[in-house]
Design a protein around this motif. Structure first.
Motif, PDB file in Angstrom:
ATOM      1  N   ASP A  34     -11.055 -10.449  21.246  1.00  0.00           N
ATOM      2  CA  ASP A  34     -10.256 -11.410  22.005  1.00  0.00           C
ATOM      3  C   ASP A  34     -10.412 -11.196  23.504  1.00  0.00           C
ATOM      4  N   ALA A  35     -10.469  -9.953  23.912  1.00  0.00           N
ATOM      5  CA  ALA A  35     -10.607  -9.643  25.344  1.00  0.00           C
ATOM      6  C   ALA A  35     -11.925 -10.168  25.899  1.00  0.00           C
ATOM      7  N   ASP A  36     -12.975 -10.159  25.093  1.00  0.00           N
ATOM      8  CA  ASP A  36     -14.265 -10.682  25.536  1.00  0.00           C
ATOM      9  C   ASP A  36     -14.237 -12.207  25.642  1.00  0.00           C
ATOM     10  N   CYS A  42     -12.281 -20.381  31.910  1.00  0.00           N
ATOM     11  CA  CYS A  42     -12.415 -20.849  30.532  1.00  0.00           C
ATOM     12  C   CYS A  42     -12.808 -22.325  30.533  1.00  0.00           C
ATOM     13  N   ARG A  43     -13.888 -22.634  29.853  1.00  0.00           N
ATOM     14  CA  ARG A  43     -14.353 -24.016  29.715  1.00  0.00           C
ATOM     15  C   ARG A  43     -14.256 -24.414  28.245  1.00  0.00           C
ATOM     16  N   GLY A  44     -13.042 -24.526  27.777  1.00  0.00           N
ATOM     17  CA  GLY A  44     -12.791 -24.751  26.354  1.00  0.00           C
ATOM     18  C   GLY A  44     -12.344 -23.428  25.758  1.00  0.00           C
ATOM     19  N   CYS A  45     -11.454 -23.474  24.820  1.00  0.00           N
ATOM     20  CA  CYS A  45     -10.892 -22.231  24.291  1.00  0.00           C
ATOM     21  C   CYS A  45     -11.780 -21.660  23.179  1.00  0.00           C
ATOM     22  N   SER A  46     -12.541 -20.647  23.528  1.00  0.00           N
ATOM     23  CA  SER A  46     -13.434 -20.001  22.568  1.00  0.00           C
ATOM     24  C   SER A  46     -12.656 -19.405  21.408  1.00  0.00           C
ATOM     25  N   LYS A  47     -11.525 -18.808  21.710  1.00  0.00           N
ATOM     26  CA  LYS A  47     -10.731 -18.137  20.684  1.00  0.00           C
ATOM     27  C   LYS A  47     -10.238 -19.130  19.636  1.00  0.00           C
ATOM     28  N   LYS A  48      -9.685 -20.259  20.079  1.00  0.00           N
ATOM     29  CA  LYS A  48      -9.178 -21.255  19.144  1.00  0.00           C
ATOM     30  C   LYS A  48     -10.307 -21.867  18.321  1.00  0.00           C
ATOM     31  N   LEU A  90     -18.858 -21.650  23.231  1.00  0.00           N
ATOM     32  CA  LEU A  90     -19.268 -20.258  23.468  1.00  0.00           C
ATOM     33  C   LEU A  90     -20.365 -20.193  24.536  1.00  0.00           C
ATOM     34  N   GLN A  91     -21.288 -21.146  24.527  1.00  0.00           N
ATOM     35  CA  GLN A  91     -22.333 -21.182  25.549  1.00  0.00           C
ATOM     36  C   GLN A  91     -21.735 -21.437  26.931  1.00  0.00           C
ATOM     37  N   ARG A  92     -20.840 -22.433  27.004  1.00  0.00           N
ATOM     38  CA  ARG A  92     -20.231 -22.769  28.316  1.00  0.00           C
ATOM     39  C   ARG A  92     -19.451 -21.585  28.882  1.00  0.00           C
ATOM     40  N   ASN A  93     -18.890 -20.753  28.016  1.00  0.00           N
ATOM     41  CA  ASN A  93     -18.125 -19.590  28.464  1.00  0.00           C
ATOM     42  C   ASN A  93     -18.986 -18.337  28.558  1.00  0.00           C
ATOM     43  N   ASN A  94     -20.295 -18.517  28.480  1.00  0.00           N
ATOM     44  CA  ASN A  94     -21.273 -17.429  28.639  1.00  0.00           C
ATOM     45  C   ASN A  94     -21.074 -16.296  27.625  1.00  0.00           C
ATOM     46  N   LEU A  95     -20.671 -16.646  26.400  1.00  0.00           N
ATOM     47  CA  LEU A  95     -20.502 -15.637  25.362  1.00  0.00           C
ATOM     48  C   LEU A  95     -21.744 -15.540  24.482  1.00  0.00           C
TER      49      LEU A  95
END
Length: 97
Positions: A34-36, A42-48, A90-95
């Motif tokens: 979650d911390a990552d 944030c460009r969209g909620c990766s976690k959700k 995930l791409q937009r948030n650089n994950l």
């Protein structure tokens, strides 16, 4: 051998869903902390998105394993769309690259 015998059998929707679930599991990094996921802009909620995709993948896996549901083409399309949207977030948030 006739032409009909030489053609390969098309997968049924259950086989197609299993293949899609495997592709999703091999592409989406479900092990992110979650911390990552929640750092920086944030460009969209990766976690959700990850939680929603994980729930859908898990439920379909259980249904397919127990043979309690037969996916439709709409189910396949929905799963693919959800996976693509999650991947893009995930791409937009650089994950992922």
């Amino acid at each position: 051998m006739s032409e009909v015998q030489t053609r390969q059998r098309k997968p049924n929707t259950s086989d197609a869903m299993r293949a899609l679930l495997n592709t999703i599991r091999n592409t989406i990094p479900f092990g992110l902390e979650d911390a990552d996921m929640c750092q920086g802009i944030c460009r969209g909620c990766s976690k959700k998105m990850m939680e929603m995709l994980d729930a859908e993948v898990s439920q379909w896996q259980v249904d397919l394993d127990n043979e309690t549901a037969e996916p439709t083409f709409a189910d396949l399309a929905f799963m693919e769309k959800l996976a693509r949207r999650t991947y893009k977030v995930l791409q937009r948030n650089n994950l992922i690259s």
